[in-house]
Design a protein around this motif. Structure first.
Motif, PDB file in Angstrom:
ATOM      1  N   SER A 200       9.229   7.378 -14.702  1.00 30.99           N
ATOM      2  CA  SER A 200      10.444   7.120 -13.933  1.00 30.99           C
ATOM      3  C   SER A 200      10.032   6.979 -12.477  1.00 30.99           C
ATOM      4  N   PRO A 201      10.927   6.513 -11.594  1.00 31.52           N
ATOM      5  CA  PRO A 201      10.548   6.316 -10.191  1.00 31.52           C
ATOM      6  C   PRO A 201      10.009   7.562  -9.501  1.00 31.52           C
ATOM      7  N   SER A 202      10.451   8.749  -9.915  1.00 31.32           N
ATOM      8  CA  SER A 202       9.986   9.962  -9.240  1.00 31.32           C
ATOM      9  C   SER A 202       8.485  10.174  -9.395  1.00 31.32           C
ATOM     10  N   ASP A 203       7.872   9.564 -10.398  1.00 31.86           N
ATOM     11  CA  ASP A 203       6.438   9.711 -10.608  1.00 31.86           C
ATOM     12  C   ASP A 203       5.606   8.925  -9.600  1.00 31.86           C
ATOM     13  N   PHE A 204       6.242   8.065  -8.811  1.00 31.40           N
ATOM     14  CA  PHE A 204       5.502   7.159  -7.934  1.00 31.40           C
ATOM     15  C   PHE A 204       5.674   7.494  -6.462  1.00 31.40           C
ATOM     16  N   GLN A 205       6.057   8.733  -6.169  1.00 28.06           N
ATOM     17  CA  GLN A 205       6.251   9.118  -4.774  1.00 28.06           C
ATOM     18  C   GLN A 205       4.969   8.973  -3.956  1.00 28.06           C
ATOM     19  N   HIS A 206       3.840   9.365  -4.529  1.00 23.53           N
ATOM     20  CA  HIS A 206       2.579   9.258  -3.791  1.00 23.53           C
ATOM     21  C   HIS A 206       2.272   7.799  -3.440  1.00 23.53           C
ATOM     22  N   LEU A 207       2.433   6.909  -4.386  1.00 19.60           N
ATOM     23  CA  LEU A 207       2.144   5.503  -4.124  1.00 19.60           C
ATOM     24  C   LEU A 207       3.085   4.945  -3.065  1.00 19.60           C
ATOM     25  N   ARG A 208       4.349   5.314  -3.113  1.00 19.04           N
ATOM     26  CA  ARG A 208       5.283   4.864  -2.081  1.00 19.04           C
ATOM     27  C   ARG A 208       4.864   5.383  -0.710  1.00 19.04           C
ATOM     28  N   ASP A 209       4.445   6.645  -0.681  1.00 21.29           N
ATOM     29  CA  ASP A 209       3.989   7.208   0.597  1.00 21.29           C
ATOM     30  C   ASP A 209       2.748   6.489   1.107  1.00 21.29           C
ATOM     31  N   PHE A 210       1.791   6.210   0.205  1.00 21.75           N
ATOM     32  CA  PHE A 210       0.577   5.504   0.616  1.00 21.75           C
ATOM     33  C   PHE A 210       0.930   4.168   1.268  1.00 21.75           C
ATOM     34  N   ILE A 211       1.832   3.437   0.643  1.00 18.67           N
ATOM     35  CA  ILE A 211       2.193   2.106   1.147  1.00 18.67           C
ATOM     36  C   ILE A 211       2.875   2.214   2.501  1.00 18.67           C
ATOM     37  N   ASN A 212       3.791   3.160   2.636  1.00 20.59           N
ATOM     38  CA  ASN A 212       4.509   3.283   3.903  1.00 20.59           C
ATOM     39  C   ASN A 212       3.641   3.837   5.023  1.00 20.59           C
ATOM     40  N   GLU A 213       2.593   4.577   4.677  1.00 23.94           N
ATOM     41  CA  GLU A 213       1.668   5.045   5.695  1.00 23.94           C
ATOM     42  C   GLU A 213       0.794   3.912   6.216  1.00 23.94           C
ATOM     43  N   SER A 214       0.314   3.069   5.316  1.00 21.53           N
ATOM     44  CA  SER A 214      -0.583   1.985   5.726  1.00 21.53           C
ATOM     45  C   SER A 214       0.163   0.744   6.190  1.00 21.53           C
ATOM     46  N   HIS A 215       1.394   0.556   5.690  1.00 18.51           N
ATOM     47  CA  HIS A 215       2.215  -0.602   6.050  1.00 18.51           C
ATOM     48  C   HIS A 215       3.609  -0.105   6.426  1.00 18.51           C
ATOM     49  N   PRO A 216       3.763   0.529   7.587  1.00 17.78           N
ATOM     50  CA  PRO A 216       5.059   1.116   7.964  1.00 17.78           C
ATOM     51  C   PRO A 216       6.187   0.088   7.909  1.00 17.78           C
ATOM     52  N   GLY A 217       7.324   0.525   7.383  1.00 15.80           N
ATOM     53  CA  GLY A 217       8.494  -0.337   7.311  1.00 15.80           C
ATOM     54  C   GLY A 217       8.540  -1.240   6.103  1.00 15.80           C
ATOM     55  N   THR A 218       7.505  -1.204   5.267  1.00 18.00           N
ATOM     56  CA  THR A 218       7.498  -2.065   4.083  1.00 18.00           C
ATOM     57  C   THR A 218       8.549  -1.606   3.080  1.00 18.00           C
ATOM     58  N   PRO A 219       9.418  -2.488   2.617  1.00 15.07           N
ATOM     59  CA  PRO A 219      10.349  -2.114   1.556  1.00 15.07           C
ATOM     60  C   PRO A 219       9.572  -1.879   0.255  1.00 15.07           C
ATOM     61  N   VAL A 220       9.686  -0.695  -0.288  1.00 17.16           N
ATOM     62  CA  VAL A 220       8.996  -0.339  -1.530  1.00 17.16           C
ATOM     63  C   VAL A 220      10.051   0.071  -2.557  1.00 17.16           C
ATOM     64  N   THR A 221      10.108  -0.645  -3.657  1.00 17.63           N
ATOM     65  CA  THR A 221      11.127  -0.400  -4.665  1.00 17.63           C
ATOM     66  C   THR A 221      10.475  -0.128  -6.003  1.00 17.63           C
ATOM     67  N   VAL A 222      10.787   1.016  -6.591  1.00 15.24           N
ATOM     68  CA  VAL A 222      10.388   1.307  -7.967  1.00 15.24           C
ATOM     69  C   VAL A 222      11.618   1.074  -8.833  1.00 15.24           C
ATOM     70  N   LEU A 223      11.566   0.075  -9.678  1.00 17.20           N
ATOM     71  CA  LEU A 223      12.724  -0.281 -10.489  1.00 17.20           C
ATOM     72  C   LEU A 223      13.028   0.838 -11.485  1.00 17.20           C
ATOM     73  N   ASP A 224      14.223   1.371 -11.396  1.00 16.45           N
ATOM     74  CA  ASP A 224      14.603   2.526 -12.201  1.00 16.45           C
ATOM     75  C   ASP A 224      15.360   2.068 -13.440  1.00 16.45           C
ATOM     76  N   LEU A 225      14.631   1.517 -14.366  1.00 15.10           N
ATOM     77  CA  LEU A 225      15.189   1.049 -15.635  1.00 15.10           C
ATOM     78  C   LEU A 225      14.309   1.555 -16.770  1.00 15.10           C
ATOM     79  N   PHE A 226      14.914   1.797 -17.919  1.00 15.12           N
ATOM     80  CA  PHE A 226      14.162   2.175 -19.129  1.00 15.12           C
ATOM     81  C   PHE A 226      13.221   3.350 -18.847  1.00 15.12           C
TER      82      PHE A 226
END
Length: 440
Positions: free
Chosen positions: A186-212
């Motif tokens: 589920s999306p909650s499992d990807f918090q680290h990856l979202r943080d990594f992206i926002n740290e290296s690319h501030p302001g980047t829209p990061v979306t984990v699709l919450d389906l299935f």
């Protein structure tokens, strides 16, 4: 290539996660980490897709009519980056390079330790097990940019200063990143990856699709493809310069099918993270949990039936000993691989080739994807001997565009040891060396 913690530097042990253990419920994020859910929301509904905008320019899309779930986007404060360690991939025939190719490994490197040393005979993994040397021809790693070229040859890596310049997008803006999760996630499992992206690319829209999510991820893959397509459509429509799509595990197959069947997509880079792109065939903990009465040798009896094809894992079950049954019964993997003739094959190939980069990431300590080379389009022959990508029929005949992508210099990836399946998306060195360079 099993290792014991004692064979690794102390500072590097924490980043090596074992494969998943037998569970009575869907797996959680790796031990010792915390996954976070959604944050506060403000109003702002996208037509046809309920959602909200969160601070920092990230778009959180909501429930799509008829599809369970919502999508979430997160920012994150910048924290000091972790050091890295270059790794080795013994025994794997990789893309040949005229010079030593750097392997980006899974583990930290203490400040002051030297980077990977290139030689004409091989590549030394600095900070790794003493005395480990791997021929450059057995390593396959991703340059940020490469010149076009055919066959199996990849151009050498750019010099580090130039590479760093290319990692900075003009004006500080970056294309949105969309993530498709895997089995039982589920999306909650990807918090680290979202943080990594926002740290290296501030302001980047990061979306984990919450389906299935979780158990719903067992639904047939074509059903999931259609749901994810509807959720992705408004994100692509609002991204005039395109998006990056990352599919993890089963989500990598869903993402590839989505790209092949969407003629007007604007996905720039497709990153396949530990995904069984050539299928799955192995007695893993996941398999024993899902099918306690079956082993890999007889699971075909269930998977290659109409009933079995209603379960997601059976959609990519690829039994090398029952090739005819696979081709006749598989209504997903055999179709997107172009192994099974269908009237839309040419169109699907053309759609997939709209991407500018295909990035394949996997490793020998995955513990779930079997064989692990399936993440790099390798797979078993009838004798259960792994044949790497260039020896696969789908590559030789270019059935869905894989050879074309390599010929135009659009194929890259990483073979990283020491990373368990559930750790790929929370492993900082994997992000820094295998994912980040493509998010421009």
């Amino acid at each position: 290539m099993a290792r014991t913690p004692g064979s690794l530097p102390d500072a590097w042990v924490h980043s090596r996660m074992p494969g998943p253990r037998p569970r009575t419920r869907p797996p959680h994020p790796i031990p010792g980490t915390q996954a976070f859910g959604g944050g506060p929301r403000s109003s702002g509904v996208d037509p046809g897709v309920r959602g909200s905008q969160s601070p920092g320019g990230t778009q959180a899309f909501g429930r799509d009519p008829g599809v369970r779930g919502r999508t979430q986007a997160f920012g994150g404060p910048k924290v000091p980056g972790e050091p890295r360690r270059s790794g080795e991939d013994p025994g794997v025939r990789g893309f040949q390079s005229p010079v030593g190719t750097q392997a980006f490994g899974g583990g930290p490197r203490r400040p002051g330790t030297p980077a990977t040393t290139h030689t004409t005979q091989g590549t030394q993994a600095s900070g790794g097990n003493p005395g480990v040397r791997v021929p450059a021809s057995q390593l396959w790693m991703p340059p940020e940019r490469r010149r076009g070229g055919g066959g199996a040859a990849l151009a050498p890596l750019l010099a580090p200063p130039l590479l760093l310049l290319l990692l900075v997008a003009p004006g500080g803006s970056h294309r949105p990143v969309v993530i498709v999760h895997g089995l039982f996630d589920s999306p909650s499992d990807f918090q680290h990856l979202r943080d990594f992206i926002n740290e290296s690319h501030p302001g980047t829209p990061v979306t984990v699709l919450d389906l299935f999510d979780r158990g719903a991820s067992l639904r047939p893959l074509w059903v999931q493809v259609e749901g994810f397509r509807r959720a992705l459509a408004p994100i692509m429509a609002n991204a005039g310069d395109g998006v990056h799509l990352l599919g993890y595990s089963q989500g990598g197959l869903i993402s590839r099918a989505l790209l092949a069947t969407t003629p007007d997509h604007n996905v720039r880079s497709f990153i396949s993270l530990a995904a069984p792109q050539m299928g799955q065939y192995g007695d893993t903990d996941y398999l024993r949990w899902l099918f306690p009465r079956h082993m890999k040798s007889n699971l075909y009896r269930l998977c290659y039936t109409p009933l079995g094809q209603g379960v997601s894992i059976c959609n990519y079950w690829n039994d090398p000993h029952h090739r005819d049954l696979y081709l006749n019964s598989s209504d997903f993997l055999a179709l997107i691989n172009g192994e099974k003739m269908h009237p839309n094959a040419s169109e699907w190939k053309r759609n997939l080739l709209r991407i500018q980069s295909l990035v394949l990431i996997g490793g020998p300590d995955d513990g779930v994807i079997t064989p692990w080379q399936s993440s790099l389009f390798g797979f078993y022959d009838a004798n259960e001997t792994v044949r790497e990508m260039h020896k696969q029929e789908v590559y030789a005949q270019d059935t869905f565009g894989l050879r074309t992508l390599e010929a135009r210099g659009a194929l890259g990836g990483c073979a990283v040891p020491g990373v368990g399946h559930t750790a790929w998306h929370s492993h900082r060195p994997v992000y820094e060396r295998c994912i980040r360079p493509w998010l421009t």
